[in-house]
Design a protein around this motif. Structure first.
Motif, PDB file in Angstrom:
ATOM      1  N   SER A   1      31.440  27.468  42.569  1.00 27.05           N
ATOM      2  CA  SER A   1      32.504  27.359  41.578  1.00 27.05           C
ATOM      3  C   SER A   1      33.220  28.692  41.431  1.00 27.05           C
ATOM      4  N   TYR A   2      34.511  28.602  41.054  1.00 25.83           N
ATOM      5  CA  TYR A   2      35.209  29.811  40.621  1.00 25.83           C
ATOM      6  C   TYR A   2      34.705  30.170  39.223  1.00 25.83           C
ATOM      7  N   ARG A   3      34.680  31.483  38.949  1.00 28.28           N
ATOM      8  CA  ARG A   3      34.064  31.956  37.721  1.00 28.28           C
ATOM      9  C   ARG A   3      34.924  33.071  37.123  1.00 28.28           C
ATOM     10  N   ALA A   4      35.111  33.047  35.817  1.00 26.18           N
ATOM     11  CA  ALA A   4      35.882  34.087  35.117  1.00 26.18           C
ATOM     12  C   ALA A   4      35.139  34.484  33.844  1.00 26.18           C
ATOM     13  N   MET A   5      35.442  35.665  33.324  1.00 27.50           N
ATOM     14  CA  MET A   5      34.823  36.098  32.077  1.00 27.50           C
ATOM     15  C   MET A   5      35.223  35.145  30.945  1.00 27.50           C
ATOM     16  N   GLY A   6      34.340  35.029  29.947  1.00 27.70           N
ATOM     17  CA  GLY A   6      34.592  34.128  28.834  1.00 27.70           C
ATOM     18  C   GLY A   6      35.905  34.375  28.133  1.00 27.70           C
ATOM     19  N   MET A   7      36.346  35.621  28.071  1.00 30.21           N
ATOM     20  CA  MET A   7      37.568  35.960  27.353  1.00 30.21           C
ATOM     21  C   MET A   7      38.807  35.276  27.938  1.00 30.21           C
ATOM     22  N   HIS A   8      38.702  34.778  29.200  1.00 30.52           N
ATOM     23  CA  HIS A   8      39.853  34.148  29.855  1.00 30.52           C
ATOM     24  C   HIS A   8      39.870  32.634  29.675  1.00 30.52           C
ATOM     25  N   TYR A   9      39.022  32.128  28.781  1.00 29.14           N
ATOM     26  CA  TYR A   9      38.926  30.681  28.581  1.00 29.14           C
ATOM     27  C   TYR A   9      40.269  30.056  28.211  1.00 29.14           C
ATOM     28  N   ALA A  10      40.939  30.590  27.202  1.00 31.54           N
ATOM     29  CA  ALA A  10      42.194  30.000  26.739  1.00 31.54           C
ATOM     30  C   ALA A  10      43.239  30.008  27.851  1.00 31.54           C
ATOM     31  N   GLU A  11      43.308  31.115  28.573  1.00 30.87           N
ATOM     32  CA  GLU A  11      44.279  31.217  29.660  1.00 30.87           C
ATOM     33  C   GLU A  11      43.964  30.222  30.775  1.00 30.87           C
ATOM     34  N   ALA A  12      42.665  30.048  31.068  1.00 28.81           N
ATOM     35  CA  ALA A  12      42.264  29.095  32.107  1.00 28.81           C
ATOM     36  C   ALA A  12      42.621  27.666  31.707  1.00 28.81           C
ATOM     37  N   ALA A  13      42.345  27.321  30.452  1.00 26.80           N
ATOM     38  CA  ALA A  13      42.660  25.972  29.983  1.00 26.80           C
ATOM     39  C   ALA A  13      44.164  25.719  30.018  1.00 26.80           C
ATOM     40  N   ASP A  14      44.961  26.708  29.591  1.00 30.65           N
ATOM     41  CA  ASP A  14      46.417  26.572  29.642  1.00 30.65           C
ATOM     42  C   ASP A  14      46.895  26.391  31.076  1.00 30.65           C
ATOM     43  N   TYR A  15      46.305  27.146  31.995  1.00 33.30           N
ATOM     44  CA  TYR A  15      46.691  27.056  33.409  1.00 33.30           C
ATOM     45  C   TYR A  15      46.441  25.641  33.946  1.00 33.30           C
ATOM     46  N   LEU A  16      45.285  25.075  33.631  1.00 35.22           N
ATOM     47  CA  LEU A  16      44.948  23.738  34.123  1.00 35.22           C
ATOM     48  C   LEU A  16      45.883  22.688  33.526  1.00 35.22           C
ATOM     49  N   ARG A  17      46.159  22.815  32.213  1.00 35.83           N
ATOM     50  CA  ARG A  17      47.073  21.852  31.577  1.00 35.83           C
ATOM     51  C   ARG A  17      48.469  21.952  32.166  1.00 35.83           C
ATOM     52  N   ASN A  18      48.963  23.181  32.308  1.00 28.56           N
ATOM     53  CA  ASN A  18      50.321  23.364  32.827  1.00 28.56           C
ATOM     54  C   ASN A  18      50.437  22.968  34.287  1.00 28.56           C
ATOM     55  N   SER A  19      49.325  22.993  35.015  1.00 25.06           N
ATOM     56  CA  SER A  19      49.326  22.610  36.430  1.00 25.06           C
ATOM     57  C   SER A  19      49.111  21.115  36.620  1.00 25.06           C
TER      58      SER A  19
END
Length: 444
Positions: free
Chosen positions: A29-47
C-alpha cells in the motif's frame, strides 16, 4: 473499493498514490503520515475515486455546547481560523483569554477534541476550564493519568509517547503554547495525528531559532494576531516599561572585563562572528573539541553571570520596593541562586522549578489573598502557571528572548479597574546586558 485507514500514525491508501505518500512493500500500500489524512481524502474525492473512510475512530460523545461569553476579538480569531479551513495559529497576549478561543473551536467542530499543553499545571487548568464550560468530565494524559474521553487534555511529553495510539481518536487537536511544537520530537505529534482540524494558541509565535516557520506545515498558517500594545487599556491593563541602569561594583567590573577580553580575543583569533543564536550554537559545538573555544565560552558565561547578578541590582531592588511598598510585585531573575539569595536576605517567598507543587500553590494562594505582596522567581512563572493579579514586575535578569519578555509582561496585564501595570528592567550599565535588554524589548 479502496479503504482509507489509519495504522500506527500513518494512513494507508492501497494502490492509489496520494500526495505525500510513498509505497510500502510490506503493506502492499501507499503510505503517508497521519497529518496528511484530510488532504488524501480530498484528493480521492476530487479524483472521483470511490473509497471507504476508516481513518477516524471517534469516541461516542454528547453534544458539545457551552455558555461561554466571548469577547469580540475572540470571535474575530475564531472566524479567521474557520476561514482558513479550521487550521492555523491564533496569537494573543498572556491574559487575553486564549482558552476561550479553544473552547469556541471545540464548539464549532462539535466532535471529540484533544488539547496538548507543555506542563502538568496547564493540563489541570485546561481540564478544569473545559469541565466547567461543557459540564462533563474531561480526560487526561500526563502526570500518571491515562483517561481517554471525548474531551481530553495531554502534555506534550505524553502526547508524543502515545501519539500512534491517540492519533485517530480526535477530530480537533489544539496545541496550547504552540511555539513548543516545532521542537525536535514534539513535531512528531502533529505529524502522527490524523486530526483534520488543528488550532495553535500562543502569546509568542516566533522562536529565536527560527523553527516557528515549520508551524505552517504542521498545523497551518498564522491566522490571527493581536499584540500587547494593541489590547492594553481595552482588554488588558494599561502598562508602562521602565529601565533602571546600575553600575557594576569595582571588583565586579574588573572581573567582567577580564573574562570578556578572553572571549573577544578568541573570536578575533578564530575569525568567528556571533550575530545570531545559530552562530552561538556553532561556538558551543566547537567548544566540545577545541579547548580554547571552551575557555572562551566559559569566560563569556562568567562575564554575563557577573552582569546579571551584580550586587548593585540588589540595592536597586530594595529602593524600588521601598518606593512602591504595598504593590503586588513579581521579581524575575535568570538564575535560581539569585532567587534564593534574595528570598533569604529580603524575606520574600520564592518559587523555582524546585519548589514542591503544594508549596507553590500555598505561596500563590497567599499572594492572591494579599497575605504575600511580593514573590521572587526564576523562569518557572513565565509560562504554564496561573499567576494571581500583580501590578508591578521587576526583571533583575533574563535572556534576550522576546517570548520570555512578553510572558513576563503578560503576568501583570490582568485588567482591574484603576490599575496601571509597570514592568521595570534593572540592567548593568556598559555590559552585554544592555544589548540583551534591547533585543527582548523589540517584542513590544
Amino acid at each position: 473499493m479502496l479503504r482509507l485507514r489509519y495504522l500506527k500514525g500513518t494512513i494507508l491508501t492501497g494502490e492509489v498514490k496520494v500526495p505525500h505518500s510513498v509505497w510500502d512493500g510490506s503493506m502492499r500500500s501507499y503510505r503517508a503520515m497521519g497529518m496528511h489524512y484530510a488532504e488524501a481524502a480530498d484528493y480521492l474525492r476530487n479524483s472521483g475515486i470511490p473509497f471507504s473512510d476508516e481513518v477516524l475512530d471517534l469516541l461516542p460523545h454528547a453534544r458539545l455546547n457551552s455558555d461561554v461569553e466571548p469577547r469580540p476579538y475572540q470571535l474575530e480569531a475564531l472566524d479567521a481560523w474557520i476561514t482558513a479551513g479550521m487550521r492555523g495559529t491564533v496569537v494573543l497576549p498572556t491574559g487575553s483569554g486564549k482558552t476561550v478561543v479553544g473552547i469556541l473551536a471545540i464548539i464549532e467542530v462539535g466532535a471529540p477534541s484533544i488539547v496538548v499543553v507543555p506542563t502538568i499545571d496547564l493540563m489541570e487548568q485546561w481540564r478544569s476550564r473545559l469541565s466547567s464550560s461543557f459540564s462533563q468530565e474531561v480526560g487526561a494524559y500526563g502526570g500518571g493519568e491515562s483517561q481517554l474521553l471525548p474531551l481530553t487534555v495531554a502534555t506534550y511529553d505524553t502526547a508524543y509517547l502515545r501519539a500512534e495510539e491517540l492519533g485517530n481518536r480526535f477530530k480537533l487537536i489544539i496545541f496550547d503554547e504552540v511555539h513548543h511544537l516545532p521542537s525536535p520530537g514534539f513535531s512528531q505529534i502533529a505529524e502522527v495525528f490524523a486530526s483534520p482540524y488543528r488550532l495553535g494558541l500562543t502569546a509568542t509565535y516566533e522562536r529565536e531559532d527560527g523553527l516557528h516557520e515549520d508551524l505552517a506545515r504542521l498545523i497551518g498558517p498564522k491566522v490571527y494576531e493581536q499584540k500587547v500594545a494593541e489590547m492594553a487599556g481595552d482588554h488588558l491593563a494599561p502598562f508602562r516599561i521602565e529601565k533602571i541602569y546600575v553600575d557594576l561594583l569595582p571588583g565586579e567590573d574588573e572581573e567582567y572585563r577580564r573574562n570578556l577580553l578572553v572571549y573577544k580575543s578568541f573570536l578575533a583569533r578564530s575569525g568567528m562572528v556571533i550575530r545570531s543564536p545559530q552562530d552561538l550554537k556553532r561556538l558551543i559545538m566547537r567548544s566540545a573539541r577545541d579547548r580554547e573555544a571552551r575557555e572562551a565560552l566559559l569566560a563569556k558565561n562568567r562575564a554575563m553571570a557577573i552582569a546579571l547578578n551584580s550586587a548593585s541590582k540588589k540595592e536597586a531592588l530594595k529602593r524600588i520596593l521601598r518606593e512602591r511598598a504595598g504593590e503586588k510585585t513579581l521579581i524575575f531573575t535568570q538564575h535560581n541562586d539569585l532567587v534564593y539569595r534574595l528570598s533569604k536576605e529580603l524575606l520574600i517567598p520564592a518559587i523555582t522549578h524546585e519548589t514542591p507543587k503544594d508549596e507553590r500553590a500555598e505561596i500563590l494562594g497567599a499572594f492572591k489573598s494579599g497575605q504575600h505582596r511580593t514573590i521572587v522567581t526564576s523562569k518557572v512563572l513565565d509560562e504554564g502557571i496561573d499567576v494571581p493579579d500583580a501590578s508591578l514586575g521587576i526583571i533583575l535578569s533574563g535572556t534576550g528572548s522576546r517570548r520570555e519578555f512578553v510572558q513576563r509582561l503578560g503576568r501583570l496585564l490582568r485588567k482591574v479597574d484603576g490599575k496601571e501595570a509597570t514592568l521595570i528592567e534593572v540592567v548593568s550599565r556598559s555590559t552585554a546586558e544592555t544589548g540583551v535588554s534591547s533585543r527582548r524589548r523589540r517584542a513590544i
